[in-house]
Design a protein around this motif. Structure first.
Motif, PDB file in Angstrom:
ATOM      1  N   GLN A 240       6.779   1.751   0.131  1.00 46.71           N
ATOM      2  CA  GLN A 240       5.961   0.590  -0.187  1.00 46.71           C
ATOM      3  C   GLN A 240       4.957   0.373   0.933  1.00 46.71           C
ATOM      4  O   GLN A 240       5.260   0.592   2.100  1.00 46.71           O
ATOM      5  CB  GLN A 240       6.821  -0.666  -0.337  1.00 46.71           C
ATOM      6  CG  GLN A 240       7.618  -0.700  -1.609  1.00 46.71           C
ATOM      7  CD  GLN A 240       8.248  -2.058  -1.819  1.00 46.71           C
ATOM      8  OE1 GLN A 240       8.342  -2.864  -0.915  1.00 46.71           O
ATOM      9  NE2 GLN A 240       8.672  -2.312  -3.031  1.00 46.71           N
ATOM     10  N   ALA A 241       3.757  -0.048   0.571  1.00 48.31           N
ATOM     11  CA  ALA A 241       2.731  -0.329   1.570  1.00 48.31           C
ATOM     12  C   ALA A 241       3.128  -1.565   2.366  1.00 48.31           C
ATOM     13  O   ALA A 241       3.772  -2.470   1.846  1.00 48.31           O
ATOM     14  CB  ALA A 241       1.390  -0.565   0.877  1.00 48.31           C
TER      15      ALA A 241
ATOM     16  N   ALA B 281       0.942  -0.019  -6.828  1.00 51.03           N
ATOM     17  CA  ALA B 281       0.703   1.142  -7.689  1.00 51.03           C
ATOM     18  C   ALA B 281       0.532   2.383  -6.828  1.00 51.03           C
ATOM     19  O   ALA B 281       0.078   2.307  -5.692  1.00 51.03           O
ATOM     20  CB  ALA B 281      -0.550   0.902  -8.531  1.00 51.03           C
ATOM     21  N   GLU B 282       0.907   3.545  -7.376  1.00 53.34           N
ATOM     22  CA  GLU B 282       0.733   4.805  -6.670  1.00 53.34           C
ATOM     23  C   GLU B 282      -0.671   5.336  -6.891  1.00 53.34           C
ATOM     24  O   GLU B 282      -1.257   5.166  -7.956  1.00 53.34           O
ATOM     25  CB  GLU B 282       1.710   5.851  -7.205  1.00 53.34           C
ATOM     26  CG  GLU B 282       3.131   5.656  -6.828  1.00 53.34           C
ATOM     27  CD  GLU B 282       4.004   6.797  -7.337  1.00 53.34           C
ATOM     28  OE1 GLU B 282       3.565   7.546  -8.233  1.00 53.34           O
ATOM     29  OE2 GLU B 282       5.130   6.910  -6.844  1.00 53.34           O
TER      30      GLU B 282
ATOM     31  N   TYR C 290      -3.365  -1.998  -4.752  1.00 56.44           N
ATOM     32  CA  TYR C 290      -3.276  -2.648  -6.045  1.00 56.44           C
ATOM     33  C   TYR C 290      -1.818  -2.836  -6.471  1.00 56.44           C
ATOM     34  O   TYR C 290      -0.988  -1.968  -6.235  1.00 56.44           O
ATOM     35  CB  TYR C 290      -3.992  -1.817  -7.120  1.00 56.44           C
ATOM     36  CG  TYR C 290      -5.433  -1.544  -6.798  1.00 56.44           C
ATOM     37  CD1 TYR C 290      -6.382  -2.550  -6.905  1.00 56.44           C
ATOM     38  CD2 TYR C 290      -5.840  -0.292  -6.368  1.00 56.44           C
ATOM     39  CE1 TYR C 290      -7.712  -2.318  -6.605  1.00 56.44           C
ATOM     40  CE2 TYR C 290      -7.162  -0.041  -6.059  1.00 56.44           C
ATOM     41  CZ  TYR C 290      -8.101  -1.058  -6.182  1.00 56.44           C
ATOM     42  OH  TYR C 290      -9.406  -0.822  -5.879  1.00 56.44           O
ATOM     43  N   PRO C 291      -1.492  -3.952  -7.139  1.00 53.50           N
ATOM     44  CA  PRO C 291      -0.123  -4.127  -7.643  1.00 53.50           C
ATOM     45  C   PRO C 291       0.149  -3.149  -8.782  1.00 53.50           C
ATOM     46  O   PRO C 291      -0.776  -2.604  -9.385  1.00 53.50           O
ATOM     47  CB  PRO C 291      -0.115  -5.576  -8.143  1.00 53.50           C
ATOM     48  CG  PRO C 291      -1.538  -5.900  -8.419  1.00 53.50           C
ATOM     49  CD  PRO C 291      -2.359  -5.089  -7.459  1.00 53.50           C
TER      50      PRO C 291
ATOM     51  N   GLY D  16      -5.732   0.828 -15.154  1.00 51.13           N
ATOM     52  CA  GLY D  16      -6.745   1.819 -14.833  1.00 51.13           C
ATOM     53  C   GLY D  16      -6.301   2.768 -13.740  1.00 51.13           C
ATOM     54  O   GLY D  16      -5.164   2.761 -13.294  1.00 51.13           O
ATOM     55  N   ILE D  17      -7.221   3.611 -13.307  1.00 51.68           N
ATOM     56  CA  ILE D  17      -6.946   4.614 -12.290  1.00 51.68           C
ATOM     57  C   ILE D  17      -6.901   3.933 -10.930  1.00 51.68           C
ATOM     58  O   ILE D  17      -7.820   3.220 -10.564  1.00 51.68           O
ATOM     59  CB  ILE D  17      -8.026   5.711 -12.306  1.00 51.68           C
ATOM     60  CG1 ILE D  17      -7.987   6.448 -13.633  1.00 51.68           C
ATOM     61  CG2 ILE D  17      -7.857   6.666 -11.147  1.00 51.68           C
ATOM     62  CD1 ILE D  17      -9.115   7.434 -13.819  1.00 51.68           C
ATOM     63  N   THR D  18      -5.836   4.185 -10.190  1.00 51.90           N
ATOM     64  CA  THR D  18      -5.712   3.605  -8.854  1.00 51.90           C
ATOM     65  C   THR D  18      -5.742   4.721  -7.816  1.00 51.90           C
ATOM     66  O   THR D  18      -5.086   5.746  -7.967  1.00 51.90           O
ATOM     67  CB  THR D  18      -4.407   2.813  -8.710  1.00 51.90           C
ATOM     68  OG1 THR D  18      -3.310   3.655  -9.050  1.00 51.90           O
ATOM     69  CG2 THR D  18      -4.403   1.594  -9.610  1.00 51.90           C
TER      70      THR D  18
END
Length: 68
Positions: free
Chosen positions: A19-20, A32-33, A43-44, A49-51
């Motif tokens: 986890q960050a 999110a990965e 981003y959670p 969309g693309i993260t």
């Protein structure tokens, strides 16, 4: 060039994603990965969309930048 976009291994013990950490060093909500290197992003997990992690986002911007 290798397929490894980020040199850091994103998996912790037993292959669980890390986890960050926030500025205080505390783990925040599940992030999110990155779709390229599987590093945690800013981003959670609920983000649509693309993260991309900051490193991959920067590299992608370099690849798609107009050269002139």
């Amino acid at each position: 060039m290798s397929d490894d976009y980020c040199a850091i291994d994103a998996d912790g013990p037993a292959g669980e994603p890390l986890q960050a950490l926030d500025a205080a060093g505390q783990a925040g909500p599940p992030y999110a990965e990155c779709v390229l290197c599987r590093e945690p992003t800013e981003y959670p997990e609920s983000h649509k969309g693309i993260t991309l992690c900051p490193v991959c986002a920067w590299q992608e911007a370099q690849r798609t930048a107009c050269s002139g």
